[in-house]
Design a protein around this motif. Structure first.
Motif, PDB file in Angstrom:
ATOM      1  N   LYS A 162     -33.026  44.909  -6.985  1.00  0.00           N
ATOM      2  CA  LYS A 162     -32.898  46.085  -7.607  1.00  0.00           C
ATOM      3  C   LYS A 162     -33.800  46.671  -8.654  1.00  0.00           C
ATOM      4  CE  LYS A 162     -27.895  46.558  -6.088  1.00  0.00           C
ATOM      5  NZ  LYS A 162     -26.673  46.943  -6.258  1.00  0.00           N
ATOM      6  N   LYS A 163     -34.253  45.630  -9.353  1.00  0.00           N
ATOM      7  CA  LYS A 163     -35.413  45.805 -10.320  1.00  0.00           C
ATOM      8  C   LYS A 163     -36.569  45.687 -10.148  1.00  0.00           C
ATOM      9  CE  LYS A 163     -36.136  44.656 -15.020  1.00  0.00           C
ATOM     10  NZ  LYS A 163     -36.522  43.694 -16.202  1.00  0.00           N
ATOM     11  N   PRO A 164     -37.535  46.527 -10.137  1.00  0.00           N
ATOM     12  CA  PRO A 164     -38.771  46.508  -9.806  1.00  0.00           C
ATOM     13  C   PRO A 164     -39.511  45.606 -10.813  1.00  0.00           C
ATOM     14  CG  PRO A 164     -38.714  48.642 -10.548  1.00  0.00           C
ATOM     15  CD  PRO A 164     -37.239  47.948 -10.555  1.00  0.00           C
ATOM     16  N   GLN A 165     -40.692  44.937 -10.334  1.00  0.00           N
ATOM     17  CA  GLN A 165     -41.552  44.184 -11.491  1.00  0.00           C
ATOM     18  C   GLN A 165     -41.975  45.202 -12.507  1.00  0.00           C
ATOM     19  OE1 GLN A 165     -41.262  41.002 -11.579  1.00  0.00           O
ATOM     20  NE2 GLN A 165     -40.547  40.528  -9.489  1.00  0.00           N
ATOM     21  N   ASP A 166     -41.799  44.663 -13.838  1.00  0.00           N
ATOM     22  CA  ASP A 166     -42.265  45.744 -14.794  1.00  0.00           C
ATOM     23  C   ASP A 166     -43.296  44.726 -15.880  1.00  0.00           C
ATOM     24  OD1 ASP A 166     -40.451  43.803 -16.011  1.00  0.00           O
ATOM     25  OD2 ASP A 166     -39.417  45.517 -16.982  1.00  0.00           O
ATOM     26  N   LEU A 167     -43.983  43.710 -15.036  1.00  0.00           N
ATOM     27  CA  LEU A 167     -45.150  43.178 -15.962  1.00  0.00           C
ATOM     28  C   LEU A 167     -46.325  43.160 -15.308  1.00  0.00           C
ATOM     29  CD1 LEU A 167     -45.937  41.272 -18.301  1.00  0.00           C
ATOM     30  CD2 LEU A 167     -45.179  39.204 -16.625  1.00  0.00           C
ATOM     31  N   PHE A 168     -47.509  43.510 -16.010  1.00  0.00           N
ATOM     32  CA  PHE A 168     -48.817  43.747 -15.606  1.00  0.00           C
ATOM     33  C   PHE A 168     -49.816  43.022 -16.295  1.00  0.00           C
ATOM     34  CE2 PHE A 168     -46.406  47.493 -14.437  1.00  0.00           C
ATOM     35  CZ  PHE A 168     -46.599  47.832 -13.064  1.00  0.00           C
TER      36      PHE A 168
END
Length: 68
Positions: A22-28
């Motif tokens: 449910k949580k999108p990836q949030d590391l770039f």
């Protein structure tokens, strides 16, 4: 027309592996900190995501002052 032959062009789409679907990836990761890379980092930080950046040269001049 042959019977019993299935179409082999259909591909199954699988979601990327994640511990919480449910949580999108949030590391770039931004590769290169010249002008475009600096601006990319600045814009990504506005979205409150984690940003890491790498470059093969130590910058002496920063176009975006909020980065270093």
């Amino acid at each position: 027309m042959s019977q019993g032959i299935e179409c082999c062009h259909q591909q199954k789409v699988h979601p990327p592996p994640t511990s919480n679907p449910k949580k999108p990836q949030d590391l770039f990761l931004v590769c290169g900190l010249q002008s475009l890379g600096q601006h990319c980092v600045a814009v990504l930080k506005e979205y409150d995501v984690k940003v890491s950046a790498i470059d093969d040269v130590q910058r002496e001049h920063w176009e975006v002052l909020a980065i270093p």
